[in-house]
Design a protein around this motif. Structure first.
Motif, PDB file in Angstrom:
ATOM      1  N   THR B 127       2.799 -10.261   2.761  1.00  0.00           N
ATOM      2  CA  THR B 127       2.411 -11.633   3.105  1.00  0.00           C
ATOM      3  C   THR B 127       1.171 -11.642   3.992  1.00  0.00           C
ATOM      4  O   THR B 127       0.422 -12.615   3.993  1.00  0.00           O
ATOM      5  N   VAL B 155       4.881  -2.030  -3.361  1.00  0.00           N
ATOM      6  CA  VAL B 155       5.550  -1.043  -4.186  1.00  0.00           C
ATOM      7  C   VAL B 155       6.744  -0.386  -3.508  1.00  0.00           C
ATOM      8  O   VAL B 155       7.527   0.299  -4.155  1.00  0.00           O
ATOM      9  N   ALA B 156       6.889  -0.572  -2.184  1.00  0.00           N
ATOM     10  CA  ALA B 156       8.065   0.003  -1.541  1.00  0.00           C
ATOM     11  C   ALA B 156       9.331  -0.728  -2.002  1.00  0.00           C
ATOM     12  O   ALA B 156      10.427  -0.221  -1.857  1.00  0.00           O
ATOM     13  N   GLY B 157       9.168  -1.924  -2.525  1.00  0.00           N
ATOM     14  CA  GLY B 157      10.279  -2.611  -3.179  1.00  0.00           C
ATOM     15  C   GLY B 157       9.872  -2.816  -4.624  1.00  0.00           C
ATOM     16  O   GLY B 157       9.419  -3.889  -4.997  1.00  0.00           O
ATOM     17  N   LEU B 158      10.001  -1.769  -5.408  1.00  0.00           N
ATOM     18  CA  LEU B 158       9.368  -1.747  -6.719  1.00  0.00           C
ATOM     19  C   LEU B 158       9.849  -2.896  -7.602  1.00  0.00           C
ATOM     20  O   LEU B 158       9.103  -3.418  -8.436  1.00  0.00           O
ATOM     21  N   HIS B 159      11.117  -3.317  -7.393  1.00  0.00           N
ATOM     22  CA  HIS B 159      11.624  -4.432  -8.186  1.00  0.00           C
ATOM     23  C   HIS B 159      10.795  -5.695  -7.958  1.00  0.00           C
ATOM     24  O   HIS B 159      10.625  -6.503  -8.841  1.00  0.00           O
ATOM     25  N   MET B 180      -2.620  -1.047   4.519  1.00  0.00           N
ATOM     26  CA  MET B 180      -1.834   0.155   4.770  1.00  0.00           C
ATOM     27  C   MET B 180      -2.207   1.280   3.790  1.00  0.00           C
ATOM     28  O   MET B 180      -3.338   1.735   3.800  1.00  0.00           O
ATOM     29  N   GLU B 181      -1.273   1.689   2.903  1.00  0.00           N
ATOM     30  CA  GLU B 181      -1.592   2.826   2.041  1.00  0.00           C
ATOM     31  C   GLU B 181      -2.168   2.405   0.697  1.00  0.00           C
ATOM     32  O   GLU B 181      -2.547   3.257  -0.107  1.00  0.00           O
ATOM     33  N   ALA B 183      -1.119   1.524  -2.141  1.00  0.00           N
ATOM     34  CA  ALA B 183      -0.561   2.095  -3.365  1.00  0.00           C
ATOM     35  C   ALA B 183      -0.445   1.071  -4.487  1.00  0.00           C
ATOM     36  O   ALA B 183      -0.359   1.430  -5.659  1.00  0.00           O
ATOM     37  N   TYR B 205      -1.719  -1.002  11.049  1.00  0.00           N
ATOM     38  CA  TYR B 205      -1.935  -0.571  12.436  1.00  0.00           C
ATOM     39  C   TYR B 205      -2.017   0.950  12.421  1.00  0.00           C
ATOM     40  O   TYR B 205      -1.812   1.586  11.385  1.00  0.00           O
ATOM     41  N   ILE B 231     -13.469  -3.780   2.050  1.00  0.00           N
ATOM     42  CA  ILE B 231     -12.288  -4.214   2.794  1.00  0.00           C
ATOM     43  C   ILE B 231     -12.318  -5.729   3.016  1.00  0.00           C
ATOM     44  O   ILE B 231     -13.331  -6.267   3.473  1.00  0.00           O
TER      45      ILE B 231
ATOM     46  N   ALA E 183       0.181   7.734  -3.506  1.00  0.00           N
ATOM     47  CA  ALA E 183       1.052   6.566  -3.624  1.00  0.00           C
ATOM     48  C   ALA E 183       2.498   6.939  -3.954  1.00  0.00           C
ATOM     49  O   ALA E 183       3.418   6.160  -3.728  1.00  0.00           O
ATOM     50  N   SER E 186       5.229   6.294  -1.259  1.00  0.00           N
ATOM     51  CA  SER E 186       5.730   4.933  -1.052  1.00  0.00           C
ATOM     52  C   SER E 186       6.677   4.518  -2.164  1.00  0.00           C
ATOM     53  O   SER E 186       7.711   3.884  -1.913  1.00  0.00           O
TER      54      SER E 186
END
Lengths: 250, 250, 250, 250, 250, 250, 250, 250
Positions: B127, B155-159, B180-181, B183, B205, B231, E183, E186
């Motif tokens: 968000t 992607v950490a919550g791929l669903h 962040m990363e 991905a 951060y 960026i 990636a 993650s």
């Protein structure tokens, strides 16, 4: 239809698979390799698209065995990037194989007829950028694009850049390739009216930091319509350019 | 025909300009402002394209005077990026002006009808990336694109990512926005079949180093078809996406 | 059983869905949100696990609405990280809410009984590292771990480190938190016999580069058993530590 | 002749200083402040050269006391760089003092007549670079140079750059000022036939890294005749430009 | 009981050591090498744990002499990391020695029976990451873990990752190994419910900066439960994974 | 003799502690806080050495409570670094307290008589380096050193450096403080015959990168006898200088 | 007069080219290669100026063919930089060719008489900087400058620097070449009264980072009148120096 | 008395030099090489101090010719650093020459008797750091210091560090040498009561970045009394240590 799906559907209909089992099988479906690979879906749309083998760090034997697997499932067009002359020689007997030494890239199955919207123009700042440019050029051709080359157009001799103005204005997509300060991307971006994909190269010395300076400079391009790929990534630039040059209404 | 060219041609014909003088004038022609600006040529092709004012660091008065100059020469559609609410308030009386606070962007002259090949899909990882996404979304709409938003698809919550699969597969161009990363760019690039423009954001951060990590990661995306902009550069991504979404045979 | 799957199975059996349509639906299944979210599965295993809200950059209203949504679906335990005292005050009326100002973290639903394998020991090099340590400590407690604190144990006063030798030898997992040169991770890693999670902090000045030096140093730790998380990421260290402290045979 | 030298010579001649003592005094001479400062020698050559006070971080009182010391030893022309409006106001009563708010620079003693070989042309890529440009412009004028300004000539709109071709070809020295990707230096370097001093600016965002990208890009300029000064160092560029514009046979 | 301690105790009891002398001896005790090495204490807990020799930069002779010393004090299990085939050949006559060329690692004394809580799953993004993965795999096996391998699961072909979902959900610890944009960490972190140790590799080119990009990206993983070790440090990841996989109540 | 040791010895002699228990107690001795802190041993050697409180980030209350604890155990001399005027005011009632605003450092208990081998000379390149220099100067004085100051000796005006040649040749230790390019360290190192401790400062702008450039330059000093401390670390330089200035035969 | 221009003028006069066609041709003129290359204009001003071939990465054959092209159009003076002895040997038969092995530079057509305003003084910090210095020296001589060399003048032995004071004070332009900490630029800049061009070199080890430290330090030089070129760029420094040394009233 | 000074004095007395000429000659005196080189003055104080040749990048012939020059002016003790075995072999016939292969350092003229205040203790973290340590050790011995070595004392096995506690407490100066995370410097700095000179080494891999991580970590050491030299600079550390170990009242 693969076996997993077939079993599921037939089992359900025959009653050999209960509703509860079916639910489990459907939930597990994404985690089974059903061969819904992106490349396959893609191929449904446009015939003749080659598969790609990233050759860096692979032995001729490894490359050969990947090629064999691809041929077995009917792939006739294969692109092999980042292979040197020696390894390419070991692949010479592949059907319709040709090695392009400047771009260190091999193509199996011959070049397709160009079927894109227009021309992919590949511009380099200097002659040292040509290997990256040729990786891009051969890739773009193998993906079905008409390619024009405008090499050694560095902005320090602006007339060299401007002398290609006709090509720049007629191109559908431009790949701008430069090392050192990477200013070519901004100048081309400002002159052209089409998407520009900038490729920083590791050409240079001292504070060029093997392409980092060009990469950062291109990122900061003040010209709209410029996007950037990794240092020396001629293949990636051509792949994106080809996608853009094959856009159609969806 | 501008005066310089007119004088040259008429002078040559009348004899008031010698052949030698003519040669000098022709050689100098590129260095005289003949008004062959890119934006102008562009506008000849597609009516309604807005001009853009980069608002960062400009006072309301400066913006107003640029707007006035543009309106004087007939421009009805203007995009003003990177202005905060306060400065936007000072522009409220412009014809058909609307301020979009999330993307900190103002549009004068109303939104055009979408006339692109398909949809520009804007995906964010979290968000916190929404301000950059809204800069991109409003820009794309103002440039004549149908826009879909799929926010918070990290992607950490791929669903969460996969639940937007339909949109991903139907999009003409995708703008993938993540800090962040970063991905998200690789995952979207692997799932989609269209050009992906990745925008690293300064969200994060520690070792995110204000977007540098995301930028480098996106540069290294192992998915083909991904290119990268600066960026937080939502505007630039949308500008390139719009170019791609308006591709036609040349 | 969710609707998508239900429709698929029933349709197949009733004939309302053809085999071809069924195949398509099964292929698309992974891309439909089936609710197989990680957190949910996790919760199935161990009751009382809290959900986490990353509070940085969120208004009290945004946090409140996320909390409400979580409560609606029955979640009683919620962890809210990176909120300052002011925003925490606006949440005071939540059931069983407590704010921990040092770690800038709020816990709703009270602390669970520790149910891990042993103790999570949190060690810091200096007093300035305590905010990061408290974020870790409260997180670990909220995740069901017994926590011990050993603050200000910097290796420049080795006796301070060694005076906690008993705790170090008895811990199940150690979180080693340090800024500046980050040497604490190596020393603790060498003294202990359990997994050590190192957290670099942005404490320091000059060549500490806001935690980068500590991060790189910890990465290079010559002690086996040390892994590293992001600068100032007390929460992440505690989350991993809790996972480790709740290991069981699988 | 200062006292130390006078005493040495007279003492030697009168016999009050022995040969051995004289040798010691001569050896120590470099280590005594004899006032052979560079600025002084310089002033012997060209009258009216101002002394310079770097105002950053100095209070009005400190600046005033340095000015007083300079005036005491007869200096009538003083340049005070990097002072904001507020501090400048406190210096208003200095003889013939004028503050230039854009360049944040004050000049005491009035502007000299230009006495250089030709014109110092100051070119910027954007309008945000103007503060640095004005620091350079006022400095160059105060050092006795005729200055021309060509602002907002960024290479993404090449016609804007080329429209200044006459000035570029006639200049004696060019100061090229740009942030972001810094491509202006290479383009100007390629178009001009005179020394170009490039000034990277901290203008930009994201991967501009506060001028580092422009600095590195300018370092790598592929155009001959380009040298570079520190980020935002308009003063330093003008100082070097003035030296070059006042070259004479030696 | 070592001699120092024995002398102290006996001397005190016999009166040969005065109270004052005893105090001095006790204070000096930590500074005498009493052989309380971590490895030894560790070994008291779990028999069969190997000692480790870091082979990089050591000659076969040096390695041999360290092995001899270890064997002399009864060590039967030795792991030798980072040795090439040539040096490994010189160790072939060691008892029960086997060299694993992919991971460049040798094991003396045979592999132990797995005695951990569950499986250590080793996932790589590409085939080029396999040497690091095999260093990890052999290390984990030598430390008493059941190991599963899932190679070439890069997220750009998400179905390749998801096809290992069963393994991912059943693993006790996962080691996620990737170069380029890293990636994988993650995505795996988001899919799994167990500790994930991420290993950046130096695989890649251009802006991968020999693993730095992957390292930073993994540090910023938005998935909870992910910790990171040094670039290419397969051994370190496996050592930590083994610790975690052997957790027990304390 | 502390309780732990006393109990051990007496227990052993009385038989209340068995030999086995004694061995364990002796082994654990290093890990029990026996009070062998460096500062204490140090104080045994030279009376009047102050303890140091690093004031950055501490409230007046926290500082006060540390001071109280130190006073309780008899410490009369305390150095408090990095406190601003406001916090210093809150400590004014401490016995014999004086605040030095330039170095932002407070001294309780008065200054000792200098008892070192010679003089600590503190040289700065510019006036902006003076705060760091004064932190060093007051620290050195508080640690018992005679201090000389030579400020604003930057090498761009070499006569300014050379005019302090007498001091440079007579000093026992020199602290060379400079920002920007940090050249002072090399010049002083080449002129002097004693240890030089270089302190990079965060003074400068643009490519000074807040002291990183000076730090790296000083690291590369081509003059022998130069060592370096952290950016702006005047205290650390003075602490080391004082150690060197109090060397004696061991 | 080239064909394009000739056709335009004659066509216009004869009526074969309409006014509309003429306008188009004039507008396109800048984009046609009219041969208005910078080098050519430059040569109009000063006869005998050589053209330059950057030899790095070029084969002897490539160099030969560029030389041939240049000779064909009448160029008698050619400078070939960055060629090793082996490639130089292949060019030995060129007219009046001489290879300078220290600077790895070849000159065809002999050295011109110096015709500059004064002397270009080339100063190096150490003997390892000599290759860069000789590239600069030979370039400057080939461009018509009297050159003096002062090598191994590093500031850590200040007497070595100062012993060249006469040369420093008499020079028209100074090229200051140094690796490691690059302090030479500031010291020379402070001593001299003329433009100084600083060249960082990749000489050094450890934290010299192959010239980056010297580059950053020189950028931060506190001496006015110093500008900087790329690492090891002796040619670029000499080219700029020659421009400055040939300044004349414009 | 050198000729310049002699001529000045005699000329003044005889009248051959006018007062005006004398003033000029005195002003120029600092810039004439009067031979006040640091090494010479140093040698006046302590006989037997060697001169040093930095051998990196020098041919045996170049080294030989420098040695000859030194011998000619009576120097009997010469230290040659950074020479490999092969080049050392070519110097074998020098009087009393011995090559130390581990430290790659040669000593001519034999080792002096130690005459310092105490012992220089050289501590390394690992065995890979020994080459740097031996460069330091041989240098320190050649400069007249008693040297003790404590190698392989890395803090990950703290008992290894502590087992050298006696040496640490008795040392006059400690040189702490470590690569990777460089934690040794802080631990030694905290344990010792004497100046500690930290030497980062390029030992390590991945995120050790060839010593940069160790350098930054050592810079941030939280232990007072620690200063740092360049990566791998064993010589520089020993030179400073020797200065400190030979301190005397001034």
């Amino acid at each position: 239809m693969n076996d997993y799906v077939k079993n599921l559907i037939e089992g359900l209909k025959s009653g050999a698979v209960s509703e509860e089992e079916a639910e489990v099988m459907i939930r597990k479906a994404p985690f089974v390799d059903m061969g819904f690979a992106k490349v396959d879906m893609h191929r449904a749309v446009r015939q003749g698209t080659p598969e790609v083998i990233y050759g860096a760090g692979k032995t001729p034997e490894q490359i050969r065995s990947i090629v064999d697997a691809m041929m077995t499932r009917g792939q006739e067009h294969i692109l092999i990037t980042r292979i040197d002359e020696e390894r390419a020689a070991a692949l010479e007997d592949l059907p319709d194989f040709r090695y392009y030494p400047q771009g260190k890239i091999g193509v199996m199955g011959g070049m397709p007829e160009p079927d894109g919207l227009g021309t992919v123009l590949i511009v380099t700042a200097g002659t040292s950028d040509i290997p990256v440019a040729e990786e891009a050029a051969v890739t773009a051709e193998a993906l079905g694009n008409r390619v024009e080359r405008a090499y050694d157009c560095g902005v320090a001799g602006l007339h060299r850049t401007l002398s290609h103005m006709d090509q720049i204005m007629k191109a559908s997509v431009i790949i701008a390739i430069a090392g050192m300060e990477g200013a070519l991307a901004s100048v081309i971006g400002g002159l052209s009216d089409c998407p520009v994909i900038a490729v920083p190269t590791s050409v240079g010395y001292g504070a060029s930091f093997e392409g980092l300076t060009a990469l950062l400079a291109m990122m900061n391009s003040c010209a709209s319509g410029v996007t950037v790929v990794n240092i020396d990534n001629g293949f990636g630039a051509a792949y994106s350019a080809s996608m853009i040059n094959h856009m159609k209404a969806k």
